[in-house]
Enzyme design. Structure first.
Site, short mmCIF file in Angstrom:
data_model
loop_
_atom_site.label_atom_id
_atom_site.label_comp_id
_atom_site.label_asym_id
_atom_site.label_seq_id
_atom_site.Cartn_x
_atom_site.Cartn_y
_atom_site.Cartn_z
N TYR A 99 24.52 4.53 19.57
CA TYR A 99 23.59 4.25 18.61
C TYR A 99 23.58 2.67 18.52
CZ TYR A 99 23.42 9.06 17.07
OH TYR A 99 23.23 10.42 17.03
N LYS A 103 51.57 14.14 -2.05
CA LYS A 103 50.09 14.26 -2.46
C LYS A 103 49.08 14.33 -1.39
CE LYS A 103 50.22 9.54 -3.22
NZ LYS A 103 50.72 8.33 -4.16
C1 LIG Z 1 51.80 7.64 -3.62
C2 LIG Z 1 52.58 6.87 -4.50
C3 LIG Z 1 54.10 6.52 -3.98
C4 LIG Z 1 54.11 6.51 -2.39
O1 LIG Z 1 53.83 5.36 -2.13
P1 LIG Z 1 53.99 4.95 -0.38
O2 LIG Z 1 53.18 3.51 -0.55
O3 LIG Z 1 53.01 5.96 0.35
O4 LIG Z 1 55.06 4.91 -0.25
C5 LIG Z 1 54.98 6.12 -4.80
N1 LIG Z 1 54.64 6.21 -6.28
C6 LIG Z 1 53.40 6.57 -6.91
C7 LIG Z 1 53.31 6.49 -8.40
C8 LIG Z 1 52.64 6.97 -5.80
O5 LIG Z 1 51.29 7.44 -6.46
#
Ligand SMILES: *Cc1c(COP(=O)(O)O)cnc(C)c1O
Length: 356
Positions: free
Chosen positions: A253, A35
């Site tokens: 800054y 994702k």
């Molecule tokens: C993003 C996600 C994962 C992966 O999690 P990580 O901590 O990046 O391994 C697994 N399950 C779900 C439902 C997620 O949304």
């Protein structure tokens, strides 16, 4: 080298990390979580390099469509499922898998007749209290789905850990107990990266690695190398100015850094406009020609400044590494009071990506 910030993405390391997942959970299938543009690494290349995964997980239909356009052949699971009829119809049309997590989805399913029945994963809330049905509702929901003609199969029962970032958390054990008490005959899935690394009892039929595929560990106070994971992204830029500032002078800054003595300051061509965290504190390590130099002063939009006192040979156009193979992003996240996930996902369109 005529440009500023660059991300070098090492696809061999990505494949190495996938094989680490296989080693750690040899009896589970792998749903590679890609994702948010492959955690900021770029969908298309990540997809192709992860050919050995058994399926892919994304957040939204939009992301699923992009994967399909990129040629994905393996199953694609949409973690948020659908929230209206139009989304459900797209899922059916393209053969995506959807997570069912809320009663509103059941209502939609009850009032529609899809041309193609869909395969779903059923989510149970074991304590995260974000998505999923409560354990005591599950039997009824499962019955409903099995009887509904729009559903081809309930392929998997899944849940998600809320704090698996340590190998000792009590809450994680409690979530696992809740999950094991669910009495529904179907394949199961629980483990994200932390679960894969720390909780073998949570591996079940499908594991869902995300961050570890990119060579980064979610376990606090550890780095990927502690688990034989290799960083996939190296973020680079270069020095564009070097100057001597006398004691008492302020750099950048807001007078956030006042030179305690005469100092050699290097200006690096990267800033929060590229996605480098503005909140990185004084002292955050930056590699200039592979020598660690502390960040000084506030990160600005296009630049940041480093103390070159211990790097007298550094000159304009020299290479600078912000995170990656020799500088774990876990360390930068800590210095910026954030998490690695955010740093990787928030690089902007200004960064040029190269895949090796
Ligand atoms: C993003 C996600 C994962 C992966 O999690 P990580 O901590 O990046 O391994 C697994 N399950 C779900 C439902 C997620 O949304």
């Amino acid at each position: 080298m005529s440009y500023g910030s660059r991300a070098i993405v090492n696809l061999k390391n990505l494949q190495h990390n996938l094989s680490r997942v296989r080693e750690l959970s040899p009896d589970s299938k792998i749903l590679a979580m890609i994702k948010s543009d492959g955690y900021g690494h770029g969908f298309v290349h990540i997809l192709n390099a992860l050919d050995a995964a058994d399926g892919f997980g994304v957040a939204s239909i939009d992301e699923a469509m992009r994967l399909k356009e990129a040629g994905a052949k393996k199953p694609i699971l949409i973690m948020r499922g659908f929230s209206d009829v139009a989304e459900l119809e797209l899922i059916a049309k393209h053969g995506f898998l959807a997570v069912i997590h809320d009663h509103s989805q059941l209502e939609i399913l009850e009032n529609i007749k899809l041309a193609n029945a869909i395969t779903v994963w059923l989510k149970v809330d074991t304590g995260m209290h974000r998505l999923g049905f409560m354990p005591d509702e599950l039997k009824d929901v499962h019955e409903f789905l099995r009887a509904n003609t729009n559903i081809k199969t309930v392929a998997c029962l899944l849940s998600h850990f809320s704090d698996a970032d340590s190998c000792e958390k009590v809450k994680t054990g409690e979530q696992l107990t809740q999950f094991n008490e669910v009495d529904i005959a179907c394949p199961k899935s629980f483990a994200n990266s932390a679960g894969i690394i720390c909780w073998p009892a949570a591996h079940f039929d499908w594991v869902r690695p995300g961050i570890m595929l990119y060579g980064v560990t979610p376990i606090s106070d550890k780095v990927g190398a502690d688990y034989n994971l290799k960083p996939v992204m190296t973020l680079k830029s270069k020095l564009i100015a070097v100057k001597n500032i006398t004691a008492g002078g302020c750099v950048g800054y807001g007078e956030k850094w006042r030179c305690p003595n005469d100092m050699r300051i290097g200006v690096v061509a990267i800033g929060y406009g590229d996605g480098y965290p503005r909140h990185a504190e004084n002292g955050t390590p930056v590699l200039v020609n592979n020598i660690s130099c502390p960040l000084v002063g506030r990160v600005s939009m296009d630049m940041l400044t480093v103390d070159l006192t211990n790097n007298p040979m550094a000159k304009v156009n020299d290479e600078v590494i912000l995170w990656g193979e020799d500088l774990p992003v876990e360390i930068i996240a800590k210095c910026a009071d954030t998490i690695t996930y955010e740093l990787l996902c928030q690089l902007t369109g200004r960064v040029r990506f190269t895949y090796v």
